[in-house]
Write a protein that holds these residues in place. Sequence first.
Motif, PDB file in Angstrom:
ATOM      1  N   TRP A 102      53.798   4.227  62.736  1.00  0.00           N
ATOM      2  CA  TRP A 102      55.110   4.905  62.825  1.00  0.00           C
ATOM      3  C   TRP A 102      55.902   3.480  63.175  1.00  0.00           C
ATOM      4  O   TRP A 102      56.549   3.534  64.103  1.00  0.00           O
ATOM      5  CB  TRP A 102      55.168   5.807  63.925  1.00  0.00           C
ATOM      6  N   ASP A 103      55.913   2.419  62.229  1.00  0.00           N
ATOM      7  CA  ASP A 103      56.619   1.390  62.452  1.00  0.00           C
ATOM      8  C   ASP A 103      57.154   0.888  61.161  1.00  0.00           C
ATOM      9  O   ASP A 103      56.369  -0.028  60.491  1.00  0.00           O
ATOM     10  CB  ASP A 103      56.063   0.336  63.281  1.00  0.00           C
ATOM     11  N   ALA A 115      67.663   1.465  57.479  1.00  0.00           N
ATOM     12  CA  ALA A 115      67.088   2.056  58.745  1.00  0.00           C
ATOM     13  C   ALA A 115      65.794   1.621  59.263  1.00  0.00           C
ATOM     14  O   ALA A 115      65.045   1.041  58.518  1.00  0.00           O
ATOM     15  CB  ALA A 115      67.099   3.664  58.542  1.00  0.00           C
ATOM     16  N   THR A 116      65.476   1.610  60.598  1.00  0.00           N
ATOM     17  CA  THR A 116      64.135   1.500  60.974  1.00  0.00           C
ATOM     18  C   THR A 116      63.553   2.658  61.654  1.00  0.00           C
ATOM     19  O   THR A 116      64.391   3.380  62.326  1.00  0.00           O
ATOM     20  CB  THR A 116      64.022   0.255  62.117  1.00  0.00           C
ATOM     21  N   ILE A 117      62.387   3.033  61.628  1.00  0.00           N
ATOM     22  CA  ILE A 117      61.983   4.275  62.130  1.00  0.00           C
ATOM     23  C   ILE A 117      60.652   3.712  63.040  1.00  0.00           C
ATOM     24  O   ILE A 117      59.920   2.980  62.463  1.00  0.00           O
ATOM     25  CB  ILE A 117      61.356   5.166  61.079  1.00  0.00           C
ATOM     26  N   SER A 118      60.632   4.179  64.252  1.00  0.00           N
ATOM     27  CA  SER A 118      59.350   3.704  65.026  1.00  0.00           C
ATOM     28  C   SER A 118      59.059   4.788  65.873  1.00  0.00           C
ATOM     29  O   SER A 118      59.936   5.873  66.159  1.00  0.00           O
ATOM     30  CB  SER A 118      59.864   2.475  65.816  1.00  0.00           C
ATOM     31  N   LYS A 119      57.808   4.791  66.602  1.00  0.00           N
ATOM     32  CA  LYS A 119      57.297   6.025  67.599  1.00  0.00           C
ATOM     33  C   LYS A 119      57.521   5.412  69.120  1.00  0.00           C
ATOM     34  O   LYS A 119      57.087   4.267  69.165  1.00  0.00           O
ATOM     35  CB  LYS A 119      56.026   6.163  67.203  1.00  0.00           C
ATOM     36  N   GLU A 120      58.157   6.331  69.669  1.00  0.00           N
ATOM     37  CA  GLU A 120      58.047   5.842  71.365  1.00  0.00           C
ATOM     38  C   GLU A 120      56.667   6.323  72.033  1.00  0.00           C
ATOM     39  O   GLU A 120      56.393   7.667  71.560  1.00  0.00           O
ATOM     40  CB  GLU A 120      59.252   6.474  72.077  1.00  0.00           C
ATOM     41  N   TYR A 128      60.228   9.978  67.960  1.00  0.00           N
ATOM     42  CA  TYR A 128      60.585   8.816  67.118  1.00  0.00           C
ATOM     43  C   TYR A 128      62.055   8.520  67.281  1.00  0.00           C
ATOM     44  O   TYR A 128      62.948   9.275  67.595  1.00  0.00           O
ATOM     45  CB  TYR A 128      60.066   9.406  65.938  1.00  0.00           C
ATOM     46  N   VAL A 129      62.187   7.251  66.901  1.00  0.00           N
ATOM     47  CA  VAL A 129      63.543   6.576  67.040  1.00  0.00           C
ATOM     48  C   VAL A 129      63.987   6.416  65.524  1.00  0.00           C
ATOM     49  O   VAL A 129      63.142   5.427  64.841  1.00  0.00           O
ATOM     50  CB  VAL A 129      63.777   5.223  67.834  1.00  0.00           C
TER      51      VAL A 129
END
Length: 156
Positions: A102-103, A115-120, A128-129
């Motif tokens: 998830w990055d 956009a950027t998508i990442s998991k906290e 997810y952000v």
Amino acid sequence: MRLLFKQRLFSWFDSYDIYDENGNTVYTVEGKLAWGHCLHILDAHGEHIGTVQERVFTLLPKFELYIRDQYVGCIQKQFTFFQPRFDIDCNGWQVEGSFLEWDYSVREACGALVATISKELFHWTDTYVIDVMDPKDALCALMLALAIDAEKCSRN
């Protein structure tokens, strides 16, 4: 624009609240009973503004994206052995990075960042952000993230 994509702790179908950086609900995502995943996206006023619909009779997972009732694109998993890859037909966008972790980032055909998508980590539920450069792209970026998340869930 930053969106926080939080899965609800107790939910029978896929259900998410999408918040902005100030904690305000921007979107609500509701899973609907259907063949395959069907996610309805509602705005802050509860009006239906988008749909992510899985096509079930395909060799590999395929999700169609709709804004209101208008088709805007699709995302389809490619046949690979180790690293998941997706074909995206939405605004000419391309996705780079690691879906498993998830990055990843979404870019225009010219290479400009969308956009950027990442998991906290360290939250009770999946969080997810999604950092979107232009707020007009927020809904489509959210729909791509939802389609990839739904594909991951269907593998488990």
